[in-house]
Design a protein around this motif. Structure first.
Motif, short mmCIF file in Angstrom:
data_model
loop_
_atom_site.label_atom_id
_atom_site.label_comp_id
_atom_site.label_asym_id
_atom_site.label_seq_id
_atom_site.Cartn_x
_atom_site.Cartn_y
_atom_site.Cartn_z
N LEU A 160 -11.17 3.62 6.36
CA LEU A 160 -9.97 4.45 6.38
C LEU A 160 -8.99 3.80 7.34
O LEU A 160 -9.31 3.58 8.50
N LYS A 161 -7.82 3.46 6.81
CA LYS A 161 -6.76 2.86 7.64
C LYS A 161 -5.50 3.67 7.47
O LYS A 161 -5.14 4.03 6.35
N SER A 162 -4.84 3.95 8.56
CA SER A 162 -3.60 4.70 8.52
C SER A 162 -2.68 4.17 9.61
O SER A 162 -3.05 4.16 10.78
N ASP A 163 -1.52 3.71 9.21
CA ASP A 163 -0.54 3.18 10.16
C ASP A 163 0.79 3.87 9.87
O ASP A 163 1.45 3.57 8.87
N VAL A 164 1.17 4.81 10.74
CA VAL A 164 2.42 5.54 10.58
C VAL A 164 3.41 4.99 11.60
O VAL A 164 3.13 4.95 12.79
N GLY B 289 8.13 3.72 8.18
CA GLY B 289 7.29 3.95 7.01
C GLY B 289 5.83 4.11 7.38
O GLY B 289 5.49 4.41 8.53
N PHE B 290 4.96 3.88 6.41
CA PHE B 290 3.52 4.01 6.66
C PHE B 290 2.74 3.13 5.70
O PHE B 290 3.23 2.70 4.66
N ASP B 291 1.50 2.87 6.07
CA ASP B 291 0.51 2.21 5.23
C ASP B 291 -0.78 3.00 5.34
O ASP B 291 -1.15 3.43 6.44
N PHE B 292 -1.45 3.20 4.22
CA PHE B 292 -2.66 4.01 4.19
C PHE B 292 -3.63 3.40 3.19
O PHE B 292 -3.21 2.95 2.11
N SER B 293 -4.91 3.39 3.52
CA SER B 293 -5.93 2.98 2.54
C SER B 293 -7.23 3.72 2.83
O SER B 293 -7.53 4.07 3.98
N SER C 140 1.86 2.86 0.46
CA SER C 140 2.81 2.40 1.47
C SER C 140 4.11 3.14 1.23
O SER C 140 4.50 3.39 0.09
N GLY C 141 4.77 3.49 2.31
CA GLY C 141 6.03 4.21 2.18
C GLY C 141 7.05 3.67 3.16
O GLY C 141 6.70 3.05 4.16
N ASP C 142 8.33 3.93 2.87
CA ASP C 142 9.39 3.48 3.76
C ASP C 142 10.09 4.68 4.39
O ASP C 142 9.78 5.84 4.09
N ALA C 143 11.04 4.42 5.24
CA ALA C 143 11.74 5.47 5.97
C ALA C 143 12.59 6.35 5.05
O ALA C 143 12.99 7.45 5.44
N HIS C 144 12.86 5.91 3.84
CA HIS C 144 13.68 6.67 2.88
C HIS C 144 12.85 7.60 2.01
O HIS C 144 13.38 8.28 1.14
N GLY C 145 11.53 7.62 2.21
CA GLY C 145 10.67 8.48 1.42
C GLY C 145 10.14 7.84 0.15
O GLY C 145 9.48 8.50 -0.64
N ASN C 146 10.42 6.57 -0.07
CA ASN C 146 9.91 5.86 -1.25
C ASN C 146 8.46 5.46 -0.99
O ASN C 146 8.15 4.92 0.08
#
Length: 121
Positions: free
Chosen positions: A30-34, A38-42, A54-60
């Motif tokens: 489990l990896k989570s980088d907020v 943005g963020f990255d999760f696996s 993966s997400g960016d600051a715009h909510g994409n």
């Protein structure tokens, strides 16, 4: 003798039944980088579930998730979620039939010949 066959048949069914590992699944990774941008999760589990996003600051957000179905089929769905909505893609998702040629021509005609608005007095 009849009871022996019934018991033997039941034991054969139990032995042939698949073991349900989902009940005992554990998280392997489990990896989570907020971050502010943005963020990255696996996530990976012992029963072959995988998810990453993966997400960016715009909510994409873009990502995918996958698992093995009870029928043994590898299911994988990739997606994008943005200002225009949620857009999944997978070989297993149903797709609409193609738009008939006559409808495409009619749409092009309407686009090229917009109706004039009626004035109301």
């Amino acid at each position: 003798m009849y009871k022996f066959y019934v018991v033997a048949a039941l034991l054969a069914c139990v032995a042939a039944a698949p073991v349900d590992d989902d009940v005992h699944a554990e998280v392997k990774e489990l990896k989570s980088d907020v971050r502010a941008d943005g963020f990255d999760f696996s996530l990976d589990t012992t029963n072959h579930i995988h998810e990453q996003a993966s997400g960016d600051a715009h909510g994409n957000i873009h990502g995918d998730f996958e698992w093995i179905s009870p029928e043994g089929v590898h299911v994988k769905v990739a997606y994008v979620a943005d200002e225009e909505g949620y857009h999944p893609s997978s070989d297993l998702l149903p797709t609409p039939p193609p738009v008939p040629e006559a409808i495409l021509k009619a749409l092009e005609y309407l686009k090229a010949h917009p109706q004039k608005e009626e004035s109301h007095h």
